[in-house]
Design a protein around this motif. Structure first.
Motif, PDB file in Angstrom:
ATOM      1  N   THR A 115      23.211  30.847 -16.345  1.00 12.18           N
ATOM      2  CA  THR A 115      22.793  29.500 -16.721  1.00 12.18           C
ATOM      3  C   THR A 115      21.450  29.194 -16.071  1.00 12.18           C
ATOM      4  O   THR A 115      21.206  29.581 -14.925  1.00 12.18           O
ATOM      5  N   VAL A 116      20.574  28.515 -16.820  1.00 15.21           N
ATOM      6  CA  VAL A 116      19.256  28.136 -16.315  1.00 15.21           C
ATOM      7  C   VAL A 116      19.107  26.618 -16.431  1.00 15.21           C
ATOM      8  O   VAL A 116      19.390  26.035 -17.492  1.00 15.21           O
ATOM      9  N   LEU A 118      16.226  23.971 -16.360  1.00 14.57           N
ATOM     10  CA  LEU A 118      14.764  23.946 -16.467  1.00 14.57           C
ATOM     11  C   LEU A 118      14.234  22.516 -16.469  1.00 14.57           C
ATOM     12  O   LEU A 118      14.536  21.731 -17.367  1.00 14.57           O
ATOM     13  N   ILE A 142      10.751  28.536 -23.473  1.00 11.38           N
ATOM     14  CA  ILE A 142      12.167  28.591 -23.836  1.00 11.38           C
ATOM     15  C   ILE A 142      12.467  29.858 -24.626  1.00 11.38           C
ATOM     16  O   ILE A 142      13.492  30.537 -24.378  1.00 11.38           O
ATOM     17  N   ILE A 145      12.696  32.785 -22.324  1.00  9.72           N
ATOM     18  CA  ILE A 145      13.962  32.796 -21.583  1.00  9.72           C
ATOM     19  C   ILE A 145      15.103  33.298 -22.470  1.00  9.72           C
ATOM     20  O   ILE A 145      15.881  34.173 -22.069  1.00  9.72           O
ATOM     21  N   THR A 146      15.208  32.747 -23.675  1.00 12.22           N
ATOM     22  CA  THR A 146      16.333  33.120 -24.539  1.00 12.22           C
ATOM     23  C   THR A 146      16.215  34.552 -25.050  1.00 12.22           C
ATOM     24  O   THR A 146      17.236  35.207 -25.292  1.00 12.22           O
ATOM     25  N   VAL A 154      20.719  27.641 -21.524  1.00  8.62           N
ATOM     26  CA  VAL A 154      19.474  27.092 -20.985  1.00  8.62           C
ATOM     27  C   VAL A 154      19.498  25.578 -21.166  1.00  8.62           C
ATOM     28  O   VAL A 154      19.541  25.077 -22.299  1.00  8.62           O
ATOM     29  N   VAL A 156      17.499  22.265 -20.844  1.00  5.64           N
ATOM     30  CA  VAL A 156      16.097  21.849 -20.810  1.00  5.64           C
ATOM     31  C   VAL A 156      16.031  20.342 -20.566  1.00  5.64           C
ATOM     32  O   VAL A 156      16.537  19.548 -21.369  1.00  5.64           O
ATOM     33  N   VAL A 192      20.708  26.672 -26.179  1.00  9.59           N
ATOM     34  CA  VAL A 192      19.776  25.755 -25.521  1.00  9.59           C
ATOM     35  C   VAL A 192      20.339  24.337 -25.636  1.00  9.59           C
ATOM     36  O   VAL A 192      20.850  23.943 -26.690  1.00  9.59           O
TER      37      VAL A 192
END
Length: 374
Positions: A115-116, A118, A142, A145-146, A154, A156, A192
């Protein structure tokens, strides 16, 4: 006095541990890993915690611990206070979107987050760096990252407010572009998620017009936590083998010292205490699905004599499943007895080695706040 061989997280971390329990400065260090779900806090100084070292990560970690989630924060940077159970992150003060983008592939490959989180774009606005195309740069980031970590969720963030009126308008314009960007990723099958951090804070929550106060950072933590809970698997499952703390130290926020069984005694009735954290078995606690805090194999944290009053000694005893051995891990970092409703408390706000632990009315003070550390 006991003679012990101490275990430090890293030499750099040891040198940075100050008497106040704050780990500084931010910078590379050996990772703290508890084997939990890997989460990368990613961004600029607001992720690093400028003005309040640790920033939103403090409140987020405490909420995760209170919810029974086992999470491993990851990143090349390291800072924060003693009541932050994991100091790793990827927050870089002063960095813009393009600078994060230039480094993200290496970080993702190195730390492989599940998990990110951001939060980025503030410095593009503060530095007036091609502000009109900042959303496009974020979209590219993005995608990177993906593409690099396709199985990661992710999150955002719409960035928090700025106090300067001109910059505040730029923040609103930047944030207005984010829902469409995120939706385009979702439509493409990407994992996302949009997180509204902007509405969580006002300029009154900023200590310097840019960075949050401690209260502001905690508001951010609450928003992140709710977002993470809403996406299955992003932080594991509470109460399962992937979500229950196993074999961790419990660190007092006020003292930076650990919940400890004196001399590792397994004698029923031994009173627990604060002691320098060094990682011995007498400082290794497991929180079970039955809400017990186990130590030394078969001993449980116990309210002495099934007491419920203020000042009741907290001891160890053979595990028996009774309510005086059951504990709730709370979102504010406190640990309260199921039977008494009172909190584990370092007596008299003590911080020294040997300070006894008792039950006391929960007030959320630092002598009642605990964090798990691998």
């Amino acid at each position: 006095m006991r003679t012990r061989t101490r275990r430090w997280l890293t030499a750099g971390a040891a040198l940075a541990l100050l008497a106040a329990g704050v780990l500084t400065p931010a910078g590379p260090a050996g990772a703290e890993s508890n084997g939990g779900t890997r989460v990368m806090p990613l961004g600029d100084s607001i992720t690093e915690g400028t003005q309040v070292p640790g920033g939103y990560r403090i409140g987020l970690w405490q909420r995760l611990a209170g919810g029974g989630y086992r999470v491993d924060l990851v990143g090349s940077q390291f800072n924060g206070p003693g009541n932050l159970g994991d100091h790793d992150h990827e927050g870089h003060p002063g960095w813009r979107i393009d600078q994060i983008d230039a480094n993200i592939t290496g970080w993702l490959n190195a730390y492989q987050p599940r998990t990110v989180l951001l939060h980025i774009g503030t410095n593009d606005i503060l530095q007036n760096y091609n502000v009109s195309t900042a959303p496009n740069r974020l979209s590219t980031l993005i995608d990177r990252i993906t593409n690099t970590a396709p199985n990661a969720d992710v999150f955002v963030a719409q960035i928090i407010p700025l106090a300067n009126s001109g910059q505040a308008a730029a923040v609103r314009t930047f944030n207005a572009a984010l829902p469409g960007i995120v939706q385009s990723k979702v439509n493409a099958g990407k994992r996302v998620h949009l997180v509204d951090q902007y509405s969580a804070l006002t300029t009154a929550d900023l200590i310097d017009g840019i960075h949050p106060t401690a209260t502001g950072y905690d508001k951010m933590a609450a928003v992140w936590y709710r977002a993470l809970q809403s996406v299955s698997g992003s932080i594991g499952t509470p109460g399962s083998s992937g979500g229950t703390y196993q074999n961790v130290q419990l660190v007092g926020a006020g003292s930076g010292r650990c919940l400890d069984v004196p001399n590792g005694s397994a004698t029923n009735g031994t009173a627990v205490q604060l002691y320098d954290c060094w990682g011995g078995t007498m400082q290794r606690w497991t929180y079970t699905s039955a809400k017990q805090l186990q130590v030394l194999g078969n001993k449980c944290l116990d309210a002495s004599g099934r007491g419920t009053a203020n000042g009741t000694n907290v001891i160890i005893w053979d595990c028996n499943g009774q309510p005086n051995q059951q504990w709730n891990l709370n979102a504010n970092g406190t640990i309260s007895g199921v039977q008494s409703g009172r909190c584990l408390d370092a007596a008299g706000y003590g911080t020294a080695n040997g300070t006894r632990i008792n039950l006391w009315d929960c007030h959320g003070g630092t002598n009642q706040q605990w964090s798990a550390r691998a």
